[in-house]
Design a protein around this motif. Structure first.
Motif, PDB file in Angstrom:
ATOM      1  N   GLY A  31      77.992   5.422  -3.386  1.00 48.47           N
ATOM      2  CA  GLY A  31      77.895   5.003  -2.129  1.00 48.47           C
ATOM      3  C   GLY A  31      77.101   3.681  -1.751  1.00 48.47           C
ATOM      4  N   ALA A  32      77.158   3.148  -0.724  1.00 48.88           N
ATOM      5  CA  ALA A  32      76.710   2.101  -0.133  1.00 48.88           C
ATOM      6  C   ALA A  32      76.285   2.075   1.405  1.00 48.88           C
ATOM      7  CB  ALA A  32      77.183   0.657  -0.350  1.00 48.88           C
ATOM      8  N   ILE A  33      75.185   2.399   1.887  1.00 45.51           N
ATOM      9  CA  ILE A  33      74.831   2.607   3.155  1.00 45.51           C
ATOM     10  C   ILE A  33      74.167   1.321   3.806  1.00 45.51           C
ATOM     11  CG2 ILE A  33      73.915   4.137   5.137  1.00 45.51           C
ATOM     12  CD1 ILE A  33      74.658   6.544   3.205  1.00 45.51           C
ATOM     13  N   GLY A  34      74.634   0.881   4.999  1.00 45.71           N
ATOM     14  CA  GLY A  34      73.931  -0.352   5.432  1.00 45.71           C
ATOM     15  C   GLY A  34      73.161   0.236   6.517  1.00 45.71           C
ATOM     16  N   VAL A  35      71.897  -0.079   6.682  1.00 46.99           N
ATOM     17  CA  VAL A  35      71.000   0.508   7.872  1.00 46.99           C
ATOM     18  C   VAL A  35      70.313  -0.910   8.423  1.00 46.99           C
ATOM     19  CG1 VAL A  35      68.813   1.605   8.394  1.00 46.99           C
ATOM     20  CG2 VAL A  35      70.498   2.572   6.661  1.00 46.99           C
ATOM     21  N   ASP A  36      70.527  -1.032   9.778  1.00 40.14           N
ATOM     22  CA  ASP A  36      70.235  -2.360  10.445  1.00 40.14           C
ATOM     23  C   ASP A  36      68.817  -2.385  10.665  1.00 40.14           C
ATOM     24  OD1 ASP A  36      69.920  -0.905  12.820  1.00 40.14           O
ATOM     25  OD2 ASP A  36      71.761  -1.531  13.639  1.00 40.14           O
ATOM     26  N   GLU A  37      68.336  -3.459  11.614  1.00 40.25           N
ATOM     27  CA  GLU A  37      66.930  -3.534  11.994  1.00 40.25           C
ATOM     28  C   GLU A  37      66.429  -2.531  12.994  1.00 40.25           C
ATOM     29  OE1 GLU A  37      68.789  -7.671  11.843  1.00 40.25           O
ATOM     30  OE2 GLU A  37      69.348  -5.595  12.395  1.00 40.25           O
ATOM     31  N   ILE A  41      72.365   3.331  11.058  1.00 39.86           N
ATOM     32  CA  ILE A  41      73.750   3.118  10.035  1.00 39.86           C
ATOM     33  C   ILE A  41      74.626   2.115  10.576  1.00 39.86           C
ATOM     34  CG2 ILE A  41      75.289   4.110   8.668  1.00 39.86           C
ATOM     35  CD1 ILE A  41      73.531   6.688   8.403  1.00 39.86           C
ATOM     36  N   ALA A  42      74.828   0.966  10.032  1.00 43.87           N
ATOM     37  CA  ALA A  42      75.873   0.002  10.636  1.00 43.87           C
ATOM     38  C   ALA A  42      77.067   0.198   9.748  1.00 43.87           C
ATOM     39  CB  ALA A  42      75.334  -1.302  10.238  1.00 43.87           C
ATOM     40  N   PHE A  43      77.103   0.837   8.397  1.00 45.78           N
ATOM     41  CA  PHE A  43      78.342   1.035   7.617  1.00 45.78           C
ATOM     42  C   PHE A  43      78.214   1.871   6.469  1.00 45.78           C
ATOM     43  CE2 PHE A  43      76.586  -2.915   5.955  1.00 45.78           C
ATOM     44  CZ  PHE A  43      76.555  -2.583   4.329  1.00 45.78           C
ATOM     45  N   VAL A  44      79.118   2.656   6.078  1.00 44.96           N
ATOM     46  CA  VAL A  44      79.295   3.453   4.947  1.00 44.96           C
ATOM     47  C   VAL A  44      80.316   3.153   4.234  1.00 44.96           C
ATOM     48  CG1 VAL A  44      79.072   5.812   4.293  1.00 44.96           C
ATOM     49  CG2 VAL A  44      77.949   5.420   6.372  1.00 44.96           C
ATOM     50  N   GLU A  45      80.037   2.538   2.908  1.00 37.44           N
ATOM     51  CA  GLU A  45      81.155   2.659   1.886  1.00 37.44           C
ATOM     52  C   GLU A  45      81.006   3.479   0.775  1.00 37.44           C
ATOM     53  OE1 GLU A  45      81.823  -1.512   0.727  1.00 37.44           O
ATOM     54  OE2 GLU A  45      81.589  -2.381   2.712  1.00 37.44           O
ATOM     55  N   ARG A  46      82.132   3.712   0.310  1.00 37.53           N
ATOM     56  CA  ARG A  46      82.299   4.766  -0.827  1.00 37.53           C
ATOM     57  C   ARG A  46      83.029   3.979  -1.949  1.00 37.53           C
ATOM     58  NH1 ARG A  46      82.537   6.727   3.906  1.00 37.53           N
ATOM     59  NH2 ARG A  46      81.739   8.999   4.349  1.00 37.53           N
ATOM     60  N   ASN A  47      82.764   4.749  -3.212  1.00 37.96           N
ATOM     61  CA  ASN A  47      83.399   4.253  -4.262  1.00 37.96           C
ATOM     62  C   ASN A  47      82.926   2.728  -4.875  1.00 37.96           C
ATOM     63  OD1 ASN A  47      84.829   4.399  -6.942  1.00 37.96           O
ATOM     64  ND2 ASN A  47      86.711   3.283  -5.940  1.00 37.96           N
ATOM     65  N   VAL A  48      81.657   2.335  -4.682  1.00 41.36           N
ATOM     66  CA  VAL A  48      81.039   1.173  -4.852  1.00 41.36           C
ATOM     67  C   VAL A  48      80.192   1.124  -6.308  1.00 41.36           C
ATOM     68  CG1 VAL A  48      79.383  -0.664  -3.875  1.00 41.36           C
ATOM     69  CG2 VAL A  48      80.873   0.638  -2.271  1.00 41.36           C
ATOM     70  N   VAL A 398      78.205   6.402  10.625  1.00 45.50           N
ATOM     71  CA  VAL A 398      77.963   5.070  11.316  1.00 45.50           C
ATOM     72  C   VAL A 398      77.462   5.325  12.937  1.00 45.50           C
ATOM     73  CG1 VAL A 398      79.186   3.201  12.120  1.00 45.50           C
ATOM     74  CG2 VAL A 398      79.321   3.963   9.733  1.00 45.50           C
ATOM     75  N   GLU A 399      76.547   4.736  12.971  1.00 47.29           N
ATOM     76  CA  GLU A 399      75.845   4.844  14.570  1.00 47.29           C
ATOM     77  C   GLU A 399      74.677   5.943  14.466  1.00 47.29           C
ATOM     78  OE1 GLU A 399      78.540   4.594  17.736  1.00 47.29           O
ATOM     79  OE2 GLU A 399      79.133   2.825  17.311  1.00 47.29           O
ATOM     80  N   LYS A 400      74.667   6.728  13.602  1.00 43.92           N
ATOM     81  CA  LYS A 400      73.481   7.664  13.316  1.00 43.92           C
ATOM     82  C   LYS A 400      72.258   6.734  12.803  1.00 43.92           C
ATOM     83  CE  LYS A 400      75.620  12.414  13.172  1.00 43.92           C
ATOM     84  NZ  LYS A 400      75.165  12.618  14.339  1.00 43.92           N
ATOM     85  N   GLU A 401      70.973   7.374  12.893  1.00 43.54           N
ATOM     86  CA  GLU A 401      69.866   6.762  12.598  1.00 43.54           C
ATOM     87  C   GLU A 401      69.803   7.433  11.112  1.00 43.54           C
ATOM     88  OE1 GLU A 401      67.109   7.338  15.692  1.00 43.54           O
ATOM     89  OE2 GLU A 401      68.380   6.488  17.125  1.00 43.54           O
ATOM     90  N   TRP A 402      69.036   6.193  10.340  1.00 39.77           N
ATOM     91  CA  TRP A 402      68.613   6.485   8.816  1.00 39.77           C
ATOM     92  C   TRP A 402      67.470   7.494   8.670  1.00 39.77           C
ATOM     93  CZ3 TRP A 402      71.114   6.737   4.413  1.00 39.77           C
ATOM     94  CH2 TRP A 402      70.462   6.450   3.410  1.00 39.77           C
ATOM     95  N   ASP A 403      67.568   8.754   9.039  1.00 35.48           N
ATOM     96  CA  ASP A 403      66.429   9.832   8.570  1.00 35.48           C
ATOM     97  C   ASP A 403      67.118  10.395   7.198  1.00 35.48           C
ATOM     98  OD1 ASP A 403      65.793   9.168  11.138  1.00 35.48           O
ATOM     99  OD2 ASP A 403      65.320  11.106  11.872  1.00 35.48           O
ATOM    100  N   ARG A 457      64.292   6.858  11.015  1.00 34.43           N
ATOM    101  CA  ARG A 457      64.760   5.500  11.970  1.00 34.43           C
ATOM    102  C   ARG A 457      64.647   4.185  11.151  1.00 34.43           C
ATOM    103  NH1 ARG A 457      62.621   4.093  16.929  1.00 34.43           N
ATOM    104  NH2 ARG A 457      64.703   3.519  17.749  1.00 34.43           N
ATOM    105  N   GLY A 458      64.716   4.280   9.622  1.00 34.39           N
ATOM    106  CA  GLY A 458      65.013   3.291   8.770  1.00 34.39           C
ATOM    107  C   GLY A 458      63.303   2.908   8.197  1.00 34.39           C
ATOM    108  N   ARG A 459      62.411   3.529   8.775  1.00 29.83           N
ATOM    109  CA  ARG A 459      61.155   3.133   8.258  1.00 29.83           C
ATOM    110  C   ARG A 459      60.535   4.252   7.246  1.00 29.83           C
ATOM    111  NH1 ARG A 459      60.516   1.628  13.771  1.00 29.83           N
ATOM    112  NH2 ARG A 459      59.636  -0.665  13.867  1.00 29.83           N
ATOM    113  N   LEU A 460      59.996   3.776   6.159  1.00 25.70           N
ATOM    114  CA  LEU A 460      59.428   4.543   5.169  1.00 25.70           C
ATOM    115  C   LEU A 460      58.272   5.280   5.559  1.00 25.70           C
ATOM    116  CD1 LEU A 460      59.790   4.987   2.034  1.00 25.70           C
ATOM    117  CD2 LEU A 460      57.967   3.308   1.729  1.00 25.70           C
TER     118      LEU A 460
END
Length: 476
Positions: A31-37, A41-48, A398-403, A457-460
């Motif tokens: 997987g590859a999950i892009g999380v914006d500022e 979650i901006a995109f989710v890609e599979r088989n990467v 996509v559009e959920k927050e990165w928790d 929300r993307g913060r460690l």
């Protein structure tokens, strides 16, 4: 306010696992999950492939300079856990349920401990420890009971906001004779006034409710007079607040409710006639509800927090979760510290499965049993719906927050040496396991040592020595 350090666009690369429905668990190995500022979650890609990150960046304009966090080996990303019912103030009593019944346990263990939090330094020590502990177990959202004390309740909200853990924080309302004189609200007016004070404070430190929100908290029906229940209900309506309380945990408690509220048809009817059953109400336990009570709760769109470890420890009973799911009720999991003996939702995933199997043994009906997939759903998407965050968290959409949690599993080499032993992790992977096997091993053998990083929300917000990625927004 919460830590204001900026978040960089980040692409999380590696296996990810999440529930897509009550019965389906998606396991994506590449997987590859892009999380914006903003932590969304901006995109989710599979088989990467690990080598294909530049292609991922090129397919997503504006992501060329994104930082990359790669997860290799026997690990995966999993949504943050959601604890829909726990008592932060009872943290020091975890594991001390003794031989008492529920009502005796309150008098022996609970009320003395909670009353000690009138001291802010005591509250600071307990709440700081508990928030850290729950984060270490991958709990990114928690519905907390505090105590009757306004300063200590506000302090819990401060700590959650500073650490970045999503939280519903409630000042406990309790004015009846069931509570000892040294630990109760002086009057209905005091209960309302102090609850209002905490609501106002929590909204002042996080006006948008992005991390912490207030929740009106009548402890349970026997702790409150009828006038208090009505007044607290009115406060919840006027402030548009969530509500949390207990229901039908224990047969002795149910009998007490009938004695105290003789005009009510049932425990559920007590809350319903006091307008406390709303779409924003969380009802903990629900072990012994009648079919009619369950239908009332469903009609009011109130939610259920299943606390299997606590229900077993206090010998309250086995909640019929399969029945409630089939009827359409919304259910999440709760640790219910300190009736529950463990602050981990993962532990309660296991316990939910075991309780359902005990019911199956009693009834002879295998349909009663919960699957691993169903229990993990309750821990994530189910819990998100219980606390009103189903549009924001619970899965990798996509559009959920990165928790999220980063899970690491130990591996065993050809000589039988295990890096899990070196790093004290409890799960050994020998190399022949499929990805579903690895997830099962984590569910039934894992603990906080496998959770090496946690984001909200993307913060460690938590990391261990095994985490080698960038340390971003939160000072740990």
């Amino acid at each position: 306010m919460a830590a204001s350090a900026s978040i960089s666009k980040t692409i999380y690369v590696g296996p990810f696992v999440h529930s897509t429905s009550l019965t389906d668990l998606e396991i994506e190995e590449k997987g590859a999950i892009g999380v914006d500022e903003n932590g969304v979650i901006a995109f989710v890609e599979r088989n990467v492939s690990q080598a294909g990150i530049e292609d991922v960046k090129s397919r997503n304009p504006g992501w060329q300079d994104a930082q990359v966090i790669k997860l290799e080996g026997n690990g995966f990303f999993f949504p943050g856990f959601i604890d829909t019912h726990t008592h932060a103030s009872q943290h020091p009593n975890t594991g001390l349920f003794g031989k008492t019944t529920l009502l005796d346990w309150l008098q022996t263990y609970t009320f003395p401990m909670e009353s000690s939090l009138s001291s802010v330094p005591t509250a600071q020590r307990i709440y700081q420890s508990f928030v850290s502990r729950t984060l270490s177990h991958g709990t990114t959202t928690c519905a907390y009971y505090a105590t009757i004390h306004v300063p200590a309740t506000n302090l819990l909200a401060d700590i959650c906001l500073k650490r970045g853990q999503r939280a519903l924080v409630g000042r406990v309302c309790m004015n009846s004779d069931l509570s000892p004189e040294y630990y109760r609200d002086e009057s209905v007016e005091t209960s309302v006034r102090n609850s209002q004070a905490s609501i106002d404070y929590i909204r002042s430190i996080d006006p948008k409710g992005e991390i912490v929100k207030p929740i009106v908290t009548p402890r349970f029906a026997p702790s409150c007079t009828s006038d208090c229940l009505s007044a607290i209900s009115k406060l919840a309506q006027e402030t548009n607040s969530h509500i949390q309380t207990h229901i039908s945990e224990n047969k002795g408690e149910i009998a007490l409710v009938q004695e105290l509220f003789p005009k009510s048809k049932s425990y559920t009817d007590v809350y319903d006639t006091h307008d406390l059953l709303t779409p924003k109400t969380i009802l903990a336990h629900a072990v012994h509800l009648s079919p009619e009570e369950r239908q009332t709760i469903l009609a009011r769109k109130s939610k259920i927090s299943h606390c299997p470890a606590s229900n077993t420890a206090i010998t309250s009973g086995c909640a019929p979760i399969r029945t409630m799911l089939n009827e359409g009720l919304t259910i999440g999991l709760g640790t219910d510290i300190s009736g529950g003996f463990h602050p981990s939702i993962l532990e309660n995933v296991r316990q939910a499965v075991w309780v359902s199997r005990h019911l199956a043994l009693q009834t002879g009906d295998d349909a009663t049993k919960l699957s691993t997939e169903e229990a993990l759903y309750l821990a994530t998407r189910g819990g998100a719906a219980v606390v009103g965050l189903e549009e924001q968290v619970g899965g990798f959409d996509v559009e959920k927050e990165w928790d999220a949690q980063m899970i690491h599993l130990g591996s065993v080499d050809e000589e039988g040496s295990s890096d899990a032993v070196v790093h004290e992790g409890p799960v050994d992977v020998f190399g022949w396991e499929s990805w579903p096997d690895k997830v099962e091993k984590w569910v039934y053998s894992g603990d906080d040592r496998n959770t090496i990083a946690v984001w909200v929300r993307g913060r460690l917000v938590h990391k261990t020595a095994l985490y080698s990625g960038p340390k971003d927004a939160t000072t740990l």
